[in-house]
Write a protein that holds these residues in place. Sequence first.
Motif, PDB file in Angstrom:
ATOM      1  N   VAL A 108       0.661  -1.080   0.164  1.00 19.67           N
ATOM      2  CA  VAL A 108       0.072   0.149   0.010  1.00 19.67           C
ATOM      3  C   VAL A 108       1.056   1.409  -0.009  1.00 19.67           C
ATOM      4  N   ILE A 109       1.745   1.119   0.939  1.00 17.67           N
ATOM      5  CA  ILE A 109       2.620   2.594   1.048  1.00 17.67           C
ATOM      6  C   ILE A 109       3.538   2.509  -0.357  1.00 17.67           C
ATOM      7  N   ASN A 110       4.001   1.620  -0.998  1.00 21.66           N
ATOM      8  CA  ASN A 110       4.820   1.924  -2.310  1.00 21.66           C
ATOM      9  C   ASN A 110       3.877   2.196  -3.519  1.00 21.66           C
ATOM     10  N   ASN A 111       2.564   1.626  -3.441  1.00 24.79           N
ATOM     11  CA  ASN A 111       1.712   2.159  -4.538  1.00 24.79           C
ATOM     12  C   ASN A 111       1.449   3.606  -4.274  1.00 24.79           C
ATOM     13  N   ALA A 112       1.275   3.925  -2.976  1.00 24.24           N
ATOM     14  CA  ALA A 112       1.147   5.458  -2.938  1.00 24.24           C
ATOM     15  C   ALA A 112       2.056   6.316  -3.321  1.00 24.24           C
ATOM     16  N   LEU A 113       3.500   5.943  -3.006  1.00 27.47           N
ATOM     17  CA  LEU A 113       4.565   6.755  -3.542  1.00 27.47           C
ATOM     18  C   LEU A 113       4.586   6.634  -4.936  1.00 27.47           C
ATOM     19  N   LYS A 114       4.206   5.433  -5.681  1.00 27.89           N
ATOM     20  CA  LYS A 114       4.271   5.620  -7.075  1.00 27.89           C
ATOM     21  C   LYS A 114       3.196   6.571  -7.577  1.00 27.89           C
ATOM     22  N   THR A 115       2.246   6.560  -7.060  1.00 29.42           N
ATOM     23  CA  THR A 115       1.033   7.534  -7.566  1.00 29.42           C
ATOM     24  C   THR A 115       1.387   8.952  -7.303  1.00 29.42           C
ATOM     25  N   MET A 116       2.128   9.198  -6.414  1.00 28.38           N
ATOM     26  CA  MET A 116       2.792  10.531  -6.234  1.00 28.38           C
ATOM     27  C   MET A 116       4.153  10.793  -7.027  1.00 28.38           C
ATOM     28  N   GLY A 117       4.292   9.748  -7.892  1.00 28.24           N
ATOM     29  CA  GLY A 117       5.520  10.079  -8.568  1.00 28.24           C
ATOM     30  C   GLY A 117       6.865   9.830  -7.979  1.00 28.24           C
ATOM     31  N   LEU A 118       6.891   9.020  -7.026  1.00 30.33           N
ATOM     32  CA  LEU A 118       8.127   8.830  -6.012  1.00 30.33           C
ATOM     33  C   LEU A 118       8.814   7.442  -6.153  1.00 30.33           C
ATOM     34  N   GLN A 119       9.904   7.307  -5.906  1.00 25.74           N
ATOM     35  CA  GLN A 119      10.571   6.115  -6.029  1.00 25.74           C
ATOM     36  C   GLN A 119      10.372   5.031  -4.786  1.00 25.74           C
ATOM     37  N   PRO A 120       9.770   3.764  -5.242  1.00 27.30           N
ATOM     38  CA  PRO A 120       9.230   3.062  -4.283  1.00 27.30           C
ATOM     39  C   PRO A 120      10.492   2.726  -3.098  1.00 27.30           C
ATOM     40  N   VAL A 121      10.013   2.309  -1.787  1.00 21.31           N
ATOM     41  CA  VAL A 121      11.091   1.885  -0.827  1.00 21.31           C
ATOM     42  C   VAL A 121      11.450   0.604  -0.830  1.00 21.31           C
ATOM     43  N   ILE A 122      12.710  -0.016  -0.933  1.00 24.25           N
ATOM     44  CA  ILE A 122      13.117  -1.330  -1.014  1.00 24.25           C
ATOM     45  C   ILE A 122      13.262  -1.618   0.547  1.00 24.25           C
ATOM     46  N   TRP A 123      12.174  -2.239   1.116  1.00 25.93           N
ATOM     47  CA  TRP A 123      12.064  -2.635   2.531  1.00 25.93           C
ATOM     48  C   TRP A 123      12.925  -3.746   2.841  1.00 25.93           C
ATOM     49  N   SER A 124      13.123  -4.691   1.981  1.00 27.42           N
ATOM     50  CA  SER A 124      13.777  -6.149   2.592  1.00 27.42           C
ATOM     51  C   SER A 124      15.258  -6.067   2.609  1.00 27.42           C
ATOM     52  N   TYR A 125      16.031  -5.128   1.693  1.00 23.83           N
ATOM     53  CA  TYR A 125      17.326  -4.951   1.697  1.00 23.83           C
ATOM     54  C   TYR A 125      18.046  -4.136   2.585  1.00 23.83           C
ATOM     55  N   SER A 126      17.367  -3.245   3.100  1.00 25.25           N
ATOM     56  CA  SER A 126      18.136  -2.145   3.981  1.00 25.25           C
ATOM     57  C   SER A 126      18.035  -2.397   5.145  1.00 25.25           C
ATOM     58  N   ALA A 127      19.095  -2.299   5.990  1.00 25.15           N
ATOM     59  CA  ALA A 127      19.013  -2.456   7.407  1.00 25.15           C
ATOM     60  C   ALA A 127      18.361  -1.588   8.335  1.00 25.15           C
ATOM     61  N   PHE A 128      18.626  -0.148   7.647  1.00 28.63           N
ATOM     62  CA  PHE A 128      17.740   0.911   8.452  1.00 28.63           C
ATOM     63  C   PHE A 128      16.365   0.798   8.257  1.00 28.63           C
ATOM     64  N   TRP A 129      15.667   0.429   7.025  1.00 24.91           N
ATOM     65  CA  TRP A 129      14.220   0.221   6.909  1.00 24.91           C
ATOM     66  C   TRP A 129      13.767  -1.146   7.745  1.00 24.91           C
ATOM     67  N   LYS A 130      14.592  -2.232   7.749  1.00 22.67           N
ATOM     68  CA  LYS A 130      14.192  -3.289   8.663  1.00 22.67           C
ATOM     69  C   LYS A 130      14.232  -2.929  10.092  1.00 22.67           C
ATOM     70  N   THR A 131      15.366  -2.154  10.677  1.00 30.03           N
ATOM     71  CA  THR A 131      15.299  -1.650  12.146  1.00 30.03           C
ATOM     72  C   THR A 131      13.976  -0.745  12.278  1.00 30.03           C
ATOM     73  N   PHE A 132      13.822   0.156  11.382  1.00 26.11           N
ATOM     74  CA  PHE A 132      12.734   1.094  11.384  1.00 26.11           C
ATOM     75  C   PHE A 132      11.490   0.334  11.496  1.00 26.11           C
ATOM     76  N   ARG A 133      11.218  -0.795  10.827  1.00 26.79           N
ATOM     77  CA  ARG A 133       9.836  -1.496  10.659  1.00 26.79           C
ATOM     78  C   ARG A 133       9.634  -2.128  12.236  1.00 26.79           C
ATOM     79  N   ILE A 134      10.765  -2.672  12.700  1.00 29.15           N
ATOM     80  CA  ILE A 134      10.633  -3.562  13.879  1.00 29.15           C
ATOM     81  C   ILE A 134      10.363  -2.474  15.119  1.00 29.15           C
ATOM     82  N   VAL A 135      10.944  -1.328  15.180  1.00 30.82           N
ATOM     83  CA  VAL A 135      10.691  -0.324  16.142  1.00 30.82           C
ATOM     84  C   VAL A 135       9.445   0.189  16.159  1.00 30.82           C
TER      85      VAL A 135
END
Length: 305
Positions: A147-174
């Motif tokens: 849902v979040i990446n689809n919303a970003l694409k609709t606004m013309g932004l790049q999707p976030v690659i959640w699975s391969y980033s240590a920062f975004w993995k930690t962010f999701r857990i927190v």
Amino acid sequence: MQIALSRPVPSKREIVKKKREALRDNAILVPVYLWFSLVITLPTIMGYILSFTEWNGLAGLPVFVGLKNYLTFFGSKGYMSSLYKTVIIGGLTFVLTFVLSFFMGLSLNMPFKGRGIFRTVLYLPSVITVTVSSSVLLALIVTVSGVINNALKTMGLQPVIWSYSAFWKTFRIVAYTVWKGVGFNALIWLGGLQSIQPQLYEAARIDGANRLQELLFITLPGLRSYTSYIAIIGLIYSMQIFDAVFLISRGGPQGATDVIMYKIYNDGRIGFNFGMAGASSLIVGTVIILITLVSMKISDGREAK
């Protein structure tokens, strides 16, 4: 001249009645005693015994190795790294949950329309099962169709690659852990706020106190015992983060979120190294007990003042 007042001696019938009531009460608690023994006491004793052994749980008997597992824990970079990651991720979770829940508790204590509905919605994540809530989170952040990446694409932004980033993995857990715990803590804060006598605020306003002064000199001192409770429970929970890591990252990417509880799980359930899992569990348990005792000592000292 003082007259000693003697207590009436209970009759035999009253004594028998009290014994029957005590027996009935203990009989009601038997299932609780059994559950506590099977789920907590017995595993703790077994973990303590296995921590001095090597055993895969499948073949043969446990082999006594003394303090080898404990020395491995403190001498291994892997375990020290997992403990460090637990402190970082758990610390972020603790601070954010503590602060956000406090301000949410303050907002819930203010009169506004729909306050009851807002309280229910805020508390709802605390009672939703981990499996359901993590599935909802996964639907939001799937890389391709989330849902979040689809919303970003609709606004013309790049999707976030959640699975391969240590920062975004930690962010999701927190973020997930804070979302699950903030509602429960907010209601505890709310209970503390409602226990403060409103006459104190009225007297402070008459004396010309502003909102900040009311918060510093009335609200915070009145919440001292609640603060201690939430802090102690939060510290214990932050050291035991597991479900979010298990369901979101599985310790990845490349061990960036491999917290100590998940490493213990890998030792016992994946690696079949029950001796190492037992030693690690006892070390973590000891750390949690020490944190609790220190927190209670600090809390008692502040209340004594």
